[in-house]
Every structure is written in C-alpha cells, then in structure tokens.
Design a protein around this motif. Structure first.
Motif, mmCIF file in Angstrom:
data_model
loop_
_atom_site.group_PDB
_atom_site.id
_atom_site.type_symbol
_atom_site.label_atom_id
_atom_site.label_comp_id
_atom_site.label_asym_id
_atom_site.label_seq_id
_atom_site.Cartn_x
_atom_site.Cartn_y
_atom_site.Cartn_z
ATOM 1 N N SER A 63 0.835 -1.211 0.000
ATOM 2 C CA SER A 63 0.000 0.000 0.000
ATOM 3 C C SER A 63 0.864 1.253 0.000
ATOM 4 N N GLU A 64 1.941 1.235 0.784
ATOM 5 C CA GLU A 64 2.833 2.388 0.838
ATOM 6 C C GLU A 64 3.627 2.524 -0.456
ATOM 7 N N ILE A 65 4.051 1.412 -1.015
ATOM 8 C CA ILE A 65 4.764 1.444 -2.301
ATOM 9 C C ILE A 65 3.871 2.042 -3.377
ATOM 10 N N TYR A 66 2.617 1.601 -3.421
ATOM 11 C CA TYR A 66 1.683 2.136 -4.414
ATOM 12 C C TYR A 66 1.502 3.638 -4.225
ATOM 13 N N ARG A 67 1.398 4.052 -2.978
ATOM 14 C CA ARG A 67 1.208 5.478 -2.705
ATOM 15 C C ARG A 67 2.417 6.283 -3.187
ATOM 16 N N ARG A 68 3.613 5.767 -2.926
ATOM 17 C CA ARG A 68 4.834 6.475 -3.332
ATOM 18 C C ARG A 68 4.971 6.553 -4.847
ATOM 19 N N LEU A 69 4.524 5.501 -5.532
ATOM 20 C CA LEU A 69 4.629 5.479 -6.998
ATOM 21 C C LEU A 69 3.429 6.130 -7.674
ATOM 22 N N GLY A 70 2.393 6.421 -6.893
ATOM 23 C CA GLY A 70 1.208 7.038 -7.471
ATOM 24 C C GLY A 70 0.361 6.072 -8.269
ATOM 25 N N VAL A 71 0.305 4.807 -7.806
ATOM 26 C CA VAL A 71 -0.461 3.779 -8.508
ATOM 27 C C VAL A 71 -1.391 3.081 -7.516
ATOM 28 N N ARG A 72 -2.194 2.128 -8.030
ATOM 29 C CA ARG A 72 -3.178 1.463 -7.175
ATOM 30 C C ARG A 72 -3.096 -0.056 -7.185
ATOM 31 N N SER A 73 -2.166 -0.624 -7.973
ATOM 32 C CA SER A 73 -2.102 -2.086 -8.049
ATOM 33 C C SER A 73 -0.691 -2.534 -8.395
ATOM 34 N N ARG A 74 -0.469 -3.839 -8.251
ATOM 35 C CA ARG A 74 0.831 -4.420 -8.613
ATOM 36 C C ARG A 74 1.155 -4.162 -10.076
ATOM 37 N N THR A 75 0.170 -4.395 -10.933
ATOM 38 C CA THR A 75 0.409 -4.231 -12.361
ATOM 39 C C THR A 75 0.750 -2.786 -12.699
ATOM 40 N N GLN A 76 -0.002 -1.852 -12.136
ATOM 41 C CA GLN A 76 0.292 -0.442 -12.366
ATOM 42 C C GLN A 76 1.674 -0.082 -11.830
ATOM 43 N N ALA A 77 2.062 -0.701 -10.713
ATOM 44 C CA ALA A 77 3.396 -0.444 -10.152
ATOM 45 C C ALA A 77 4.473 -0.907 -11.121
ATOM 46 N N MET A 78 4.287 -2.070 -11.741
ATOM 47 C CA MET A 78 5.272 -2.580 -12.687
ATOM 48 C C MET A 78 5.367 -1.693 -13.918
ATOM 49 N N VAL A 79 4.229 -1.194 -14.383
ATOM 50 C CA VAL A 79 4.238 -0.285 -15.527
ATOM 51 C C VAL A 79 4.962 1.013 -15.164
ATOM 52 N N GLU A 80 4.717 1.528 -13.969
ATOM 53 C CA GLU A 80 5.366 2.767 -13.530
ATOM 54 C C GLU A 80 6.874 2.563 -13.377
ATOM 55 N N VAL A 81 7.264 1.411 -12.862
ATOM 56 C CA VAL A 81 8.686 1.095 -12.740
ATOM 57 C C VAL A 81 9.338 1.044 -14.118
#
Length: 204
Positions: free
Chosen positions: A177-195
C-alpha cells in the motif's frame, strides 16, 4: 529458454542473444509440453514465451511455466501488444513484454534490462524511460519496502514475497500500500508499468 513454435524465430533470437550474451546458454522449445519437460531437468533464469503455442493459448503458457520455474524472469514475446494483453501478462507474473517486430538492438537491450532487474515494456506503452534513481531512498521507500518491490518486479505473488522475506501477509499488504502510494499507482500491475516507465531496476 525461448518458447515459440516457429523454429526460424527461435533460431534468430538465439543467434541475436548469443551475440550479445556470449557466455549464456540458450535452449528452445516449440510447445508448452516441450518447455515443461526441458525445465523439469534444467531450470532457466529467463523465459521468452510466445502467447500462441500449439498446446496453449493466451496467458496459459505463461502461468504454467511461471509455476514450473517461479524463480525465472518471464518475458512475453508476442505480435499482440494491446494494452489488455500487456496488463494480462503482467498480472500473470511476466517481468517484460516485447513485440515480435521489435528492433534487434532494442530487443537485446530489453533482455539485458530484465536480466539486470528491470521491467521491459513496449516503448509505445510506456514511452522512453526516465533516468533511474540511484537508491531505493530516491523513491521514498524504506529498505524493507524496496525488498518487497524487488520481488514484485520479479512477478512473484504475495505468498512468495511473504515466504522469501519471512513476513506476514498483512505486513506485505501494508508495505505494498505504501509502495503504491509512493509510486502514485493502485495495483501491482500499475506499479510494474510505472517502474518500467521510470526505467528503475531492482538492483539500485
């Protein structure tokens, strides 16, 4: 391992990657069954998987091979790079997605990036990556949060993240949840795309 039912494509990719990575060993398989049989005796570090095999369609092969060798990084190589297909591959644990028409130099660069811990996606999907941060602190993450994110980038489900880091399921969810907040995303998949968009690797 290169998993594609077109022998010519397997040979071409093996030649391309052997030139870039002369010390690596490349094996080919023309079907899901052949790949599973080969991996049962000798696991692989990187899987390049087509989504249209004679004995598996869509994400089926990716899911099966991720289960066979969960430590391997899987990259989908497909002519179908629609957003829904890319997202489905990431949801199924892929650490990259490349179009079959990708330029040879760009293709080899992408595989190297995945080997170094990055997430490789089509430029049409994420654009040119920005400069990567030099440390996990640059992302505003704690060391433990970064360890969780590293495993997410490898396509590992929460169960494996818990096991490898010896954390409870609730603790992993809190970190995510904190990782998503820092990256500005809402899910694992969105986090991978942002990365992938930022050009971040898991060894910074």
């Amino acid at each position: 391992m290169l998993v594609d039912d077109h022998a010519l494509l397997r040979d071409a990719l093996a030649l391309l990657l052997t030139q870039r990575f002369p010390h690596a060993e490349f094996r080919g398989a023309g079907s899901l069954a052949q790949a599973r049989s080969a991996l049962a005796t000798q696991p692989a570090d990187i899987l390049l998987i087509d989504l249209d095999l004679p004995d598996a369609k869509g994400i089926e092969a990716l899911l099966a091979l991720r289960e066979e060798v969960p430590q391997a990084r899987a990259v989908v190589v497909s002519a179908d790079d629609r957003a829904e297909t890319v997202y489905a591959a990431l949801d199924a644990g892929a650490a990259g997605f490349l179009h079959k028409a990708t330029d040879s130099v760009e293709f080899a660069d992408a595989i190297q990036f995945v080997m170094e811990g990055g997430v490789a996606l089509p430029l049409s999907f994420v654009g040119r990556p920005a400069a990567a941060p030099t440390s996990y602190a640059a992302l505003g993450l704690s060391r433990r949060q970064w360890e969780v994110l590293r495993l997410v980038l490898q396509g590992k489900p929460n169960k494996l993240v818990c096991r490898e880091l010896d954390l409870s399921a609730s603790t992993v969810k809190t970190h995510l949840s904190e990782i998503y907040r820092r990256l500005g995303v809402r899910s694992r998949t969105q986090a991978m795309v942002e990365v992938a968009r930022r050009g971040i690797k898991d060894d910074v």
